[in-house]
Enzyme design. Structure first.
Site, PDB file in Angstrom:
ATOM      1  N   TYR A 102      11.313   8.575   0.483  1.00  0.00           N
ATOM      2  CA  TYR A 102      11.097   7.625  -0.604  1.00  0.00           C
ATOM      3  C   TYR A 102      11.633   8.083  -1.958  1.00  0.00           C
ATOM      4  CZ  TYR A 102       8.015   5.594   2.918  1.00  0.00           C
ATOM      5  OH  TYR A 102       7.523   5.041   4.080  1.00  0.00           O
ATOM      6  N   GLU A 123      13.114  -9.297   0.521  1.00  0.00           N
ATOM      7  CA  GLU A 123      12.334  -8.181   1.061  1.00  0.00           C
ATOM      8  C   GLU A 123      13.057  -6.869   0.743  1.00  0.00           C
ATOM      9  OE1 GLU A 123      11.980  -8.568   5.285  1.00  0.00           O
ATOM     10  OE2 GLU A 123      10.788  -6.737   5.514  1.00  0.00           O
ATOM     11  N   ALA A 144       3.485  -0.861   4.438  1.00  0.00           N
ATOM     12  CA  ALA A 144       2.980  -0.877   5.816  1.00  0.00           C
ATOM     13  C   ALA A 144       2.598  -2.286   6.278  1.00  0.00           C
ATOM     14  CB  ALA A 144       1.778   0.048   5.943  1.00  0.00           C
ATOM     15  N   ASN A 201       8.100  -5.567  -1.516  1.00  0.00           N
ATOM     16  CA  ASN A 201       8.080  -4.461  -0.569  1.00  0.00           C
ATOM     17  C   ASN A 201       6.647  -4.415  -0.039  1.00  0.00           C
ATOM     18  OD1 ASN A 201       7.993  -2.145   0.899  1.00  0.00           O
ATOM     19  ND2 ASN A 201       8.989  -0.851  -0.639  1.00  0.00           N
ATOM     20  N   HIS A 222      12.938  -2.572   1.222  1.00  0.00           N
ATOM     21  CA  HIS A 222      12.377  -1.326   1.735  1.00  0.00           C
ATOM     22  C   HIS A 222      13.202  -0.170   1.202  1.00  0.00           C
ATOM     23  CE1 HIS A 222       9.667  -3.438   4.325  1.00  0.00           C
ATOM     24  NE2 HIS A 222      10.669  -4.196   4.709  1.00  0.00           N
ATOM     25  N   PRO A 250       0.792  -1.220   0.000  1.00  0.00           N
ATOM     26  CA  PRO A 250       0.000   0.000   0.000  1.00  0.00           C
ATOM     27  C   PRO A 250       0.834   1.285   0.000  1.00  0.00           C
ATOM     28  CG  PRO A 250      -0.140  -1.126   2.114  1.00  0.00           C
ATOM     29  CD  PRO A 250       0.514  -2.069   1.155  1.00  0.00           C
ATOM     30  N   ASN A 251       0.303   2.250  -0.720  1.00  0.00           N
ATOM     31  CA  ASN A 251       0.837   3.617  -0.819  1.00  0.00           C
ATOM     32  C   ASN A 251       2.075   3.724  -1.705  1.00  0.00           C
ATOM     33  OD1 ASN A 251      -1.122   4.898   0.979  1.00  0.00           O
ATOM     34  ND2 ASN A 251      -0.139   3.694   2.580  1.00  0.00           N
ATOM     35  N   ARG A 254       4.750  11.090  -2.331  1.00  0.00           N
ATOM     36  CA  ARG A 254       4.710  10.958  -0.868  1.00  0.00           C
ATOM     37  C   ARG A 254       6.111  11.122  -0.270  1.00  0.00           C
ATOM     38  NH1 ARG A 254       4.980   4.584   0.776  1.00  0.00           N
ATOM     39  NH2 ARG A 254       4.308   5.408   2.791  1.00  0.00           N
ATOM     40  N   ARG A 309      13.773   4.349  11.689  1.00  0.00           N
ATOM     41  CA  ARG A 309      12.497   5.070  11.783  1.00  0.00           C
ATOM     42  C   ARG A 309      11.753   4.703  13.077  1.00  0.00           C
ATOM     43  NH1 ARG A 309       9.553   4.800   6.144  1.00  0.00           N
ATOM     44  NH2 ARG A 309       8.268   6.373   7.229  1.00  0.00           N
TER      45      ARG A 309
HETATM   46  C1  DHK Z   1       7.289   1.681   2.734  1.00  0.00           C
HETATM   47  C2  DHK Z   1       6.204   2.005   3.488  1.00  0.00           C
HETATM   48  O1  DHK Z   1       5.089   2.436   2.917  1.00  0.00           O
HETATM   49  C3  DHK Z   1       6.239   1.955   4.953  1.00  0.00           C
HETATM   50  O2  DHK Z   1       4.977   1.648   5.509  1.00  0.00           O
HETATM   51  C4  DHK Z   1       7.295   1.004   5.487  1.00  0.00           C
HETATM   52  C5  DHK Z   1       8.501   1.047   3.322  1.00  0.00           C
HETATM   53  C6  DHK Z   1       8.627   1.258   4.809  1.00  0.00           C
HETATM   54  C7  DHK Z   1       9.748   1.392   2.524  1.00  0.00           C
HETATM   55  O3  DHK Z   1      10.687   1.947   3.067  1.00  0.00           O
HETATM   56  O4  DHK Z   1       9.791   1.086   1.327  1.00  0.00           O
HETATM   57  O5  DHK Z   1       7.423   1.153   6.875  1.00  0.00           O
END
Ligand code: DHK
Length: 158
Positions: A32, A107, A86, A83, A109, A19-20, A27, A116
Site C-alpha cells: 500500500y 472503483e 475489504a 475504494n 484499489h 476499512p483499514n 500497514r 493477490r
Molecule cells: C485495500 C484493502 O484493504 C484490501 O482489503 C483490498 C485494497 C485491496 C486496495 O488495494 O486498495 O483487497
C-alpha cells in the site's frame, strides 16, 4: 445551470474509503506504500481543485457508515470514487447503496487485487462501475478523479 464548466457550478466528487485505509503508511507498505490517508486526501484535493471540481473525502471502518454516506451521494455528489477495501469482496450492502445513489462510480484499489489471493479477485462493485483503477498505488485516486471528470464532461455533451 450545467456543472463542470468554467464559471458555472463545479462537479461534486465524493471519495469513499473503506476499512483499514486509515492505516495507510503503517500497514503492509510493500502493498500500500508509505503515504498516509491524509496524503491521499491532499492529493485528491489538489487534483480536484486543478480540474475545478469540489471534493468530499471520507473513510470508515464501519459498513453502515459507508452505506449512509454513499446513499447521501444521491443528493450531494455527481460522481462517487470508492475504494471499498475489504468490503469490495464481501459487501452486497455497499453495492446496493451505490445502485441507490445512482451516480457514476469509479472503483480504486491501491494494490493489484488480481495478483493477490483468489478471494480478492472478485469485486461486488466492478460490474456497476464506469471503470476501475487497480494496482497503480495511491496515484490511482488522482487518475480516477481525472477520468471521472472527463466522463462527466463527456456525458454532459451527450
Ligand atoms: C485495500 C484493502 O484493504 C484490501 O482489503 C483490498 C485494497 C485491496 C486496495 O488495494 O486498495 O483487497
Amino acid at each position: 445551470m450545467k456543472r463542470g464548466e468554467m464559471s458555472q457550478q463545479a462537479w461534486r466528487i465524493l471519495v469513499v474509503n473503506g476499512p483499514n485505509l486509515n492505516m495507510l503508511g503503517l500497514r503492509e507498505a510493500h502493498l500500500y506504500g508509505a503515504l498516509t490517508l491524509e496524503d491521499v486526501e491532499q492529493l485528491c484535493r489538489q487534483r480536484a481543485e486543478g480540474l475545478g471540481a469540489s471534493l468530499a473525502f471520507m473513510q470508515s471502518n464501519h459498513e453502515g457508515v459507508l452505506v449512509d454516506r454513499i446513499q447521501q451521494a444521491r443528493e450531494d455528489a455527481d460522481l462517487v470514487i470508492i475504494n471499498p477495501a475489504a468490503y469490495t469482496h464481501t459487501s452486497v450492502a455497499i453495492r446496493d447503496a451505490l445502485l441507490a445513489a445512482d451516480k457514476p462510480v469509479i472503483e480504486v484499489h491501491i494494490s493489484n487485487i488480481h495478483k493477490r489471493e483468489p478471494f480478492r479477485h472478485h469485486s461486488y462493485v466492478s460490474d456497476i462501475a464506469v471503470g476501475q483503477v487497480v494496482g497503480l498505488g495511491v496515484a490511482g485516486y488522482g487518475y480516477a478523479i481525472e477520468a471521472g471528470v472527463a466522463y462527466l464532461n463527456a456525458q454532459q455533451q451527450d
